[in-house]
Design an enzyme around this catalytic site. Structure first.
Site, short mmCIF file in Angstrom:
data_model
loop_
_atom_site.label_atom_id
_atom_site.label_comp_id
_atom_site.label_asym_id
_atom_site.label_seq_id
_atom_site.Cartn_x
_atom_site.Cartn_y
_atom_site.Cartn_z
N ASP A 1 1.05 -5.93 14.10
CA ASP A 1 1.94 -5.13 13.25
C ASP A 1 3.15 -4.55 14.02
OD1 ASP A 1 0.69 -5.35 10.81
OD2 ASP A 1 -0.52 -3.54 11.05
N TYR B 1 9.87 0.31 8.56
CA TYR B 1 8.50 -0.10 8.90
C TYR B 1 7.88 0.90 9.89
CZ TYR B 1 4.77 -3.30 10.28
OH TYR B 1 3.56 -3.87 10.54
N HIS C 1 -5.81 -8.28 14.47
CA HIS C 1 -5.87 -7.07 13.64
C HIS C 1 -6.68 -7.38 12.38
CE1 HIS C 1 -4.74 -3.58 11.41
NE2 HIS C 1 -3.56 -3.96 10.98
N HIS D 1 4.84 -9.54 10.86
CA HIS D 1 5.68 -9.38 9.66
C HIS D 1 7.14 -9.53 10.07
CE1 HIS D 1 2.36 -7.74 7.28
NE2 HIS D 1 2.11 -6.87 8.25
N ASP E 1 -4.12 -8.10 5.26
CA ASP E 1 -2.92 -8.95 5.20
C ASP E 1 -2.91 -9.98 6.33
OD1 ASP E 1 -2.61 -6.52 6.65
OD2 ASP E 1 -0.44 -6.72 6.69
N HIS F 1 -2.03 -1.06 14.46
CA HIS F 1 -2.00 0.01 13.50
C HIS F 1 -3.39 0.50 13.11
CE1 HIS F 1 -1.79 -0.05 8.82
NE2 HIS F 1 -1.62 1.18 9.17
N GLU G 1 -6.78 -5.72 9.39
CA GLU G 1 -6.29 -5.41 8.04
C GLU G 1 -6.11 -6.71 7.26
OE1 GLU G 1 -3.00 -2.63 7.80
OE2 GLU G 1 -3.49 -2.18 5.72
N HIS H 1 0.80 -1.23 0.00
CA HIS H 1 0.00 0.00 0.00
C HIS H 1 0.84 1.29 0.00
CE1 HIS H 1 0.16 0.26 4.40
NE2 HIS H 1 -0.78 -0.62 4.62
FE1 FEO Z 1 -1.94 -3.17 9.54
FE2 FEO Z 1 0.09 -5.88 8.66
O1 FEO Z 1 -1.46 -4.80 8.73
#
Ligand code: FEO
Length: 396
Positions: A164, A191, A78, A224, A82, A145, A80, A24
């Site tokens: 995240d 990041y 979370h 991640h 991903d 996040h 989001e 993104h």
């Molecule tokens: Fe806020 Fe890895 O997503």
């Protein structure tokens, strides 16, 4: 990649996304990973899922350890996509009625993403669920996040599943900080600068809260990148430092150019900043991605932005950077603008307006040069850089 046992009965069953190059709007030349974790206890729990197209890999990883149908609960830290994109398919395989544990905001957000498809079971911050030998404590981490974000802490193993936070966009066979070493820190910094920076005050509050709660942490497992097991404090300390945004003796000169005039001005200003005692990063937007620029901006004392005037406005790459930077709200900077022009010359004022709107101090009106800068004009750019360096030194 094969699942990895990270502690007794705890597995990383996530996937590597080797080929993603844009997350993104953030450049990810090293790819990323979507980490997910399986806790095998009297009750088996899956912590987070993966991006939708990797769900089969996730389920195959789980199946190497247990039959997915034996999973009794799924924790979604979370919303989001991903981390949640794979939820509907995973739950379909595990069992449609499997409780999906989430924060109260997670309940709202997951329902909006996957209406009627998940058995959402919200938990409050501080609530605990026993899996048998292991207890999971949930901690709301709003805006780190997204509004729905939370941490899951495995009390007996002292493992923090941090979603995240503390992550890095890095795909690799090295799964731990002690394997990759300090080479991971630039990825962690990038990041932070591109994902968590707008929420820096909340990061500081969260670290205080975790300290106050006395959570002992032997391992941090973000969603991640690599896992922090040798020295989890190192990344926590780095987050505190980055969140404080104390400026270093450093300047970023970021610009684009049409006929090399703004580029010549950038070189002269950079030389002046360096002569004034700052470490300088000249960054042409033809070379550097906006997300790399933000990594350098994070700890810079001065940020000097240059653009030619094109059709009464900014050069498009500079407008792009300013929009992105304004959203990330870096603080504690001296800002300055410069640029060349042909006949109207609006770029410097437009850059200045944006830098002011971020809340930066703009000590001087920046240089504007018509067409091509000659020796005298470049000398004035050098002197401008020198003055900005002096002011940045006083501000620190
Ligand atoms: Fe806020 Fe890895 O997503």
């Amino acid at each position: 990649m094969e699942p990895v046992q990270i502690a007794d009965g705890i597995y990383d069953v996530g996937v590597q996304d080797w080929n993603i190059s844009d997350f993104h709007g953030y450049s990810t030349p090293f790819g990323t990973s979507y980490n997910a974790f399986l806790v095998v206890d009297e009750k088996i729990a899956l912590i987070d899922t993966v991006k939708a197209e990797f769900t089969d890999q996730l389920l195959a990883n789980v199946a190497r350890i247990v039959d997915p149908k034996k999973i009794e609960l799924v924790i979604s830290n979370h919303t989001e996509m991903d981390h949640s994109g794979g939820l509907p398919k995973a739950v379909h395989r595990i069992g449609e009625k499997t409780p999906v544990i989430c924060s109260k905001m997670g309940e709202k957000n997951l329902a909006r993403h996957f209406p009627g498809r998940l058995n959402l079971t919200p938990v409050a911050s501080g609530q605990e669920i026993s899996l048998g030998k292991n207890t999971v404590t949930f901690l709301e981490t709003r805006m780190l996040h997204w509004p729905d974000s939370m941490f899951s802490y495995l009390k007996e193993k002292r493992i923090l599943f941090s979603s995240d936070a503390f992550g890095q966009h890095y795909a690799g066979f090295e799964r731990y900080d002690d394997v990759i070493g300090d080479a991971i820190m630039p990825h962690a910094k990038k990041y932070f600068a591109n994902i968590l920076l707008p929420y820096a005050p909340l990061v500081l509050k969260l670290v205080d809260k975790v300290t106050e709660m006395g959570l002992e942490i032997d391992m941090i497992c973000p969603d991640h990148g690599i896992l922090w097991r040798r020295d989890p404090k190192k990344i926590i300390d780095a987050y505190v430092k980055w969140s404080r945004q104390d400026p270093a003796a450093k300047a970023v000169v970021v610009y684009d150019t049409m006929w090399h005039s703004t580029e010549k001005m950038a070189a002269a200003i950079a030389a002046g900043l360096s002569d004034g005692g700052l470490a300088v990063r000249p960054m042409s937007l033809r070379k550097w991605h906006r997300s790399d620029v933000m990594t350098e901006v994070l700890d810079a004392a001065a940020v000097v932005v240059g653009s030619p005037t094109l059709n009464n406005g900014l050069f498009p790459t500079v407008a792009d950077l300013l929009t992105y930077m304004k959203g990330l709200k870096p603080q504690n900077k001296i800002g300055a603008a410069f640029g060349s022009y042909g006949w109207s010359g609006e770029s410097v004022a437009q850059i200045t307006d944006t830098l002011e709107s971020i809340g930066w101090s703009i000590p001087e009106k920046g240089p504007k040069i018509q067409y091509v800068p000659e020796e005298e004009a470049l000398a004035s750019c050098f002197a401008f850089g020198r003055r900005i360096a002096e002011l940045a030194g006083k501000d620190r």
